[in-house]
Write a protein that holds these residues in place. Structure first.
Motif, PDB file in Angstrom:
ATOM      1  N   SER A 285       0.873  -1.397  -0.123  1.00 31.14           N
ATOM      2  CA  SER A 285      -0.348   0.295  -0.025  1.00 31.14           C
ATOM      3  C   SER A 285       1.042   1.343   0.157  1.00 31.14           C
ATOM      4  N   VAL A 286       0.477   1.878  -0.812  1.00 31.76           N
ATOM      5  CA  VAL A 286       1.515   3.657  -0.904  1.00 31.76           C
ATOM      6  C   VAL A 286       0.691   4.664  -0.668  1.00 31.76           C
ATOM      7  N   VAL A 287       1.192   5.047   0.597  1.00 29.60           N
ATOM      8  CA  VAL A 287       0.387   6.524   0.558  1.00 29.60           C
ATOM      9  C   VAL A 287       0.027   8.784  -0.968  1.00 29.60           C
ATOM     10  N   GLN A 288      -0.775   8.891  -1.118  1.00 33.76           N
ATOM     11  CA  GLN A 288      -1.325   9.659  -1.647  1.00 33.76           C
ATOM     12  C   GLN A 288       0.207  10.364  -2.714  1.00 33.76           C
ATOM     13  N   ASN A 289       1.465  10.915  -2.225  1.00 31.85           N
ATOM     14  CA  ASN A 289       2.555  12.025  -2.021  1.00 31.85           C
ATOM     15  C   ASN A 289       3.287  10.946  -3.371  1.00 31.85           C
ATOM     16  N   GLU A 290       3.520   9.252  -1.824  1.00 29.17           N
ATOM     17  CA  GLU A 290       4.289   8.361  -3.444  1.00 29.17           C
ATOM     18  C   GLU A 290       3.730   7.878  -4.426  1.00 29.17           C
ATOM     19  N   LEU A 291       2.036   7.837  -3.923  1.00 27.30           N
ATOM     20  CA  LEU A 291       1.381   7.442  -5.742  1.00 27.30           C
ATOM     21  C   LEU A 291       2.007   8.696  -6.974  1.00 27.30           C
ATOM     22  N   THR A 292       1.473   9.685  -6.187  1.00 29.35           N
ATOM     23  CA  THR A 292       1.766  10.607  -7.729  1.00 29.35           C
ATOM     24  C   THR A 292       3.275  10.342  -7.861  1.00 29.35           C
ATOM     25  N   LYS A 293       4.590  10.461  -7.132  1.00 28.67           N
ATOM     26  CA  LYS A 293       5.547  10.363  -8.029  1.00 28.67           C
ATOM     27  C   LYS A 293       6.185   8.941  -8.717  1.00 28.67           C
ATOM     28  N   LEU A 294       5.061   8.309  -8.245  1.00 27.01           N
ATOM     29  CA  LEU A 294       5.442   6.854  -9.064  1.00 27.01           C
ATOM     30  C   LEU A 294       4.460   7.212 -11.102  1.00 27.01           C
ATOM     31  N   HIS A 295       3.389   7.710 -10.205  1.00 27.14           N
ATOM     32  CA  HIS A 295       2.629   7.874 -12.369  1.00 27.14           C
ATOM     33  C   HIS A 295       3.976   8.915 -12.497  1.00 27.14           C
ATOM     34  N   GLN A 296       4.308   9.893 -12.413  1.00 23.33           N
ATOM     35  CA  GLN A 296       5.114  11.005 -12.609  1.00 23.33           C
ATOM     36  C   GLN A 296       6.641  10.065 -13.273  1.00 23.33           C
ATOM     37  N   LEU A 297       6.974   9.187 -12.976  1.00 26.70           N
ATOM     38  CA  LEU A 297       7.939   8.726 -13.261  1.00 26.70           C
ATOM     39  C   LEU A 297       7.742   7.424 -14.618  1.00 26.70           C
ATOM     40  N   ALA A 298       7.022   6.856 -13.961  1.00 28.63           N
ATOM     41  CA  ALA A 298       6.567   5.365 -15.173  1.00 28.63           C
ATOM     42  C   ALA A 298       6.584   5.964 -16.445  1.00 28.63           C
ATOM     43  N   ASN A 299       6.628   5.172 -17.172  1.00 27.78           N
ATOM     44  CA  ASN A 299       7.050   5.313 -18.814  1.00 27.78           C
ATOM     45  C   ASN A 299       5.120   4.999 -19.271  1.00 27.78           C
ATOM     46  N   VAL A 300       4.587   4.064 -18.351  1.00 32.10           N
ATOM     47  CA  VAL A 300       3.233   4.154 -19.132  1.00 32.10           C
ATOM     48  C   VAL A 300       1.977   3.538 -17.832  1.00 32.10           C
ATOM     49  N   PHE A 301       1.121   3.970 -17.677  1.00 30.23           N
ATOM     50  CA  PHE A 301       0.190   2.848 -16.485  1.00 30.23           C
ATOM     51  C   PHE A 301      -0.625   1.564 -17.037  1.00 30.23           C
ATOM     52  N   VAL A 302      -1.439   0.727 -16.265  1.00 36.01           N
ATOM     53  CA  VAL A 302      -2.030   0.171 -16.566  1.00 36.01           C
ATOM     54  C   VAL A 302      -2.672  -0.587 -15.840  1.00 36.01           C
ATOM     55  N   LEU A 303      -3.822  -1.218 -16.399  1.00 41.17           N
ATOM     56  CA  LEU A 303      -4.961  -2.208 -15.984  1.00 41.17           C
ATOM     57  C   LEU A 303      -5.113  -3.321 -16.183  1.00 41.17           C
ATOM     58  N   SER A 304      -5.833  -3.865 -15.472  1.00 35.57           N
ATOM     59  CA  SER A 304      -6.026  -5.232 -15.731  1.00 35.57           C
ATOM     60  C   SER A 304      -7.335  -5.825 -15.698  1.00 35.57           C
ATOM     61  N   SER A 305      -8.504  -4.378 -15.361  1.00 36.69           N
ATOM     62  CA  SER A 305      -9.493  -5.477 -14.857  1.00 36.69           C
ATOM     63  C   SER A 305     -10.723  -5.225 -15.875  1.00 36.69           C
ATOM     64  N   ALA A 306     -11.316  -6.417 -14.549  1.00 35.96           N
ATOM     65  CA  ALA A 306     -12.635  -6.868 -15.230  1.00 35.96           C
ATOM     66  C   ALA A 306     -13.611  -5.985 -15.157  1.00 35.96           C
ATOM     67  N   TYR A 307     -14.152  -5.544 -14.467  1.00 35.83           N
ATOM     68  CA  TYR A 307     -14.873  -4.587 -14.485  1.00 35.83           C
ATOM     69  C   TYR A 307     -14.869  -2.829 -13.893  1.00 35.83           C
ATOM     70  N   GLU A 308     -15.438  -1.464 -14.004  1.00 36.03           N
ATOM     71  CA  GLU A 308     -14.953  -0.595 -13.225  1.00 36.03           C
ATOM     72  C   GLU A 308     -15.923   0.057 -13.242  1.00 36.03           C
ATOM     73  N   GLY A 309     -16.439   1.910 -12.813  1.00 39.08           N
ATOM     74  CA  GLY A 309     -16.685   2.908 -12.978  1.00 39.08           C
ATOM     75  C   GLY A 309     -16.166   3.066 -14.228  1.00 39.08           C
ATOM     76  N   LEU A 310     -15.854   4.596 -13.672  1.00 38.13           N
ATOM     77  CA  LEU A 310     -14.500   5.570 -14.121  1.00 38.13           C
ATOM     78  C   LEU A 310     -13.590   5.266 -12.961  1.00 38.13           C
ATOM     79  N   PRO A 311     -13.014   4.341 -13.467  1.00 39.95           N
ATOM     80  CA  PRO A 311     -11.150   4.121 -12.662  1.00 39.95           C
ATOM     81  C   PRO A 311     -10.312   5.695 -12.041  1.00 39.95           C
ATOM     82  N   LEU A 312     -10.267   6.083 -11.315  1.00 39.84           N
ATOM     83  CA  LEU A 312     -10.061   7.306 -10.500  1.00 39.84           C
ATOM     84  C   LEU A 312      -8.391   6.917 -11.141  1.00 39.84           C
ATOM     85  N   VAL A 313      -7.344   5.983 -11.170  1.00 39.84           N
ATOM     86  CA  VAL A 313      -6.119   5.533 -11.171  1.00 39.84           C
ATOM     87  C   VAL A 313      -6.143   6.183 -12.300  1.00 39.84           C
ATOM     88  N   VAL A 314      -6.976   5.355 -14.170  1.00 39.83           N
ATOM     89  CA  VAL A 314      -6.614   6.166 -15.114  1.00 39.83           C
ATOM     90  C   VAL A 314      -6.762   7.891 -14.950  1.00 39.83           C
TER      91      VAL A 314
END
Length: 412
Positions: A285-314
């Motif tokens: 589990s990662v706190v929000q400010n650390e998650l922000t840093k991960l989003h900022q340095l990653a090359n791509v974000f990936v989601l593999s869900s079976a169902y969603e509403g409108l995922p905030l992480v995207v």
């Protein structure tokens, strides 16, 4: 003149929040609440420092609020034998939290509110139909084992709501068709991303953070990072993602898994079985400010869900200027243009791997500016502000009607 009171009901502690988009939405509704409103949150505690069953003054993201935890809840990232939502509902029964406005983010707790006066809103965060019909782990959601019981409870409770707001257009249509007498109360609402927190870095800053992470993990300097963030739950299907990474043998990639949950042990086992220990890091589990840093340095974000509403992480990834590879779930097909990522038409490891390969090899086709532009309409300050303006208008109309009634009574 007193302020209108908004009371929000959800089973979490915003200062020790568990993984989930609902928690983020509620935090945004508190952070961006206008001063004209008094905000209260009925939640849970995670230790003995916050006494249960008592209102206490608190502050969250610079906003004052009243907070009441109903019971102590430890680590809700994992399912409990007795579902947390039902425990929370039971704790509400027999109490009265009637307010000018009440926001519910689960249906079941509104059972306690049937006779409370005030304006009630239900927020729907998933594609209900697909959630109930999904073939992923029949035990993942208790109601999937008793669908008729759920629909009977739903039909009994929904008519009390002045508004039903869903971030999933298919759920909007479902509710309007199923309950035609209240169809005009059901509407679509955008999910929210806090652009004050999730925003892109300069290329120099990105590179600096990426170099620091590769050194920390003892990886080659040219490593490309793939980020997954979310609860390790059958809905998110992290095992599909791990198998997709196994198929990416032609690229120097490293998967970062930010999250925890009941499938954590299964994911670790799958990583070991596939020989991916040097290509996947589980961060927990990662706190929000650390998650922000991960989003900022990653090359791509990936989601593999079976169902969603409108995922905030995207939305968070896009707001940080990062492209997204995702399965076709929820509102994503309406949100994600071709310049911001790839939607996999098949939920298979090969399809996910092919999409990741496409984005990583042709990063120039997914510019930062396009990603940020796609997230702009979902800005928390704008979306939340519009909801509060509607609430204030309702409040003003209600006061006007009350004043007219008082004048009429005095005249007669």
């Amino acid at each position: 003149m007193r302020k209108p009171v908004l009371t929000i009901f959800y089973q979490f502690n915003p200062w020790h929040s568990t993984i989930g988009g609902i928690q983020t939405v509620i935090t945004n509704f508190i952070k961006y609440a206008p001063d004209e409103f008094e905000v209260r949150l009925v939640g849970t505690s995670n230790d003995t420092t916050q006494p249960n069953g008592k209102w206490q003054a608190a502050e969250l993201a610079g906003r004052e609020l009243q907070f009441m935890p109903l019971f102590t809840l430890q680590n809700d990232n994992f399912r409990h034998l007795f579902p947390t939502t039902l425990k929370y509902t039971a704790a509400l029964l027999g109490r009265c939290f009637a307010s000018d406005f009440m926001h519910f983010h689960r249906l079941e707790p509104s059972l306690a509110a049937l006779h409370w006066s005030g304006n009630k809103t239900l927020f729907i965060h998933n594609d209900i139909q697909k959630q109930m019909q999904s073939q992923e782990d029949a035990n993942a959601i208790l109601w999937r084992r008793f669908p008729q019981a759920y629909y009977q409870l739903e039909s009994f409770l929904v008519k009390q709501f002045n508004q039903i707001l869903s971030c999933n257009s298919e759920s909007v249509e479902l509710y309007q068709q199923r309950y035609p007498t209240i169809a005009d109360r059901v509407a679509f609402i955008k999910n929210t991303v806090d652009s004050q927190i999730f925003c892109p870095l300069s290329l120099e800053e990105q590179q600096e953070k990426k170099v620091a992470l590769t050194q920390k993990l003892e990886l080659p300097a040219n490593t490309q990072f793939i980020l997954f963030a979310g609860r390790l739950h059958p809905q998110k299907d992290p095992l599909l993602l791990v198998r997709a990474i196994s198929a990416l043998t032609d690229l120097n990639v490293h998967l970062l898994i930010a999250g925890d949950g009941e499938l954590a042990a299964d994911v670790r086992h799958e990583i070991e079985q596939l020989g991916l220990s040097r290509r996947v890091t589980m961060l927990g589990s990662v706190v929000q400010n650390e998650l922000t840093k991960l989003h900022q340095l990653a090359n791509v974000f990936v989601l593999s869900s079976a169902y969603e509403g409108l995922p905030l992480v995207v939305l968070e990834a896009l707001a940080c200027g990062k492209p997204v590879v995702t399965t076709d779930c929820g509102e994503i097909s309406k949100l994600l243009p071709a310049s911001c990522g790839v939607i996999c038409q098949e939920r298979t490891p090969v399809a996910v791997a092919d999409a990741l390969r496409q984005v990583l090899r042709h990063a120039e086709n997914y510019p930062i500016e396009a990603c940020v532009r796609a997230a702009d309409p979902y800005s928390a300050s704008a979306v939340v502000g519009a909801v509060y303006r509607d609430m204030w208008h309702h409040w003003e109309q209600q006061k006007l009607g009350s004043n007219v009634q008082n004048c009429f009574t005095s005249f007669t």
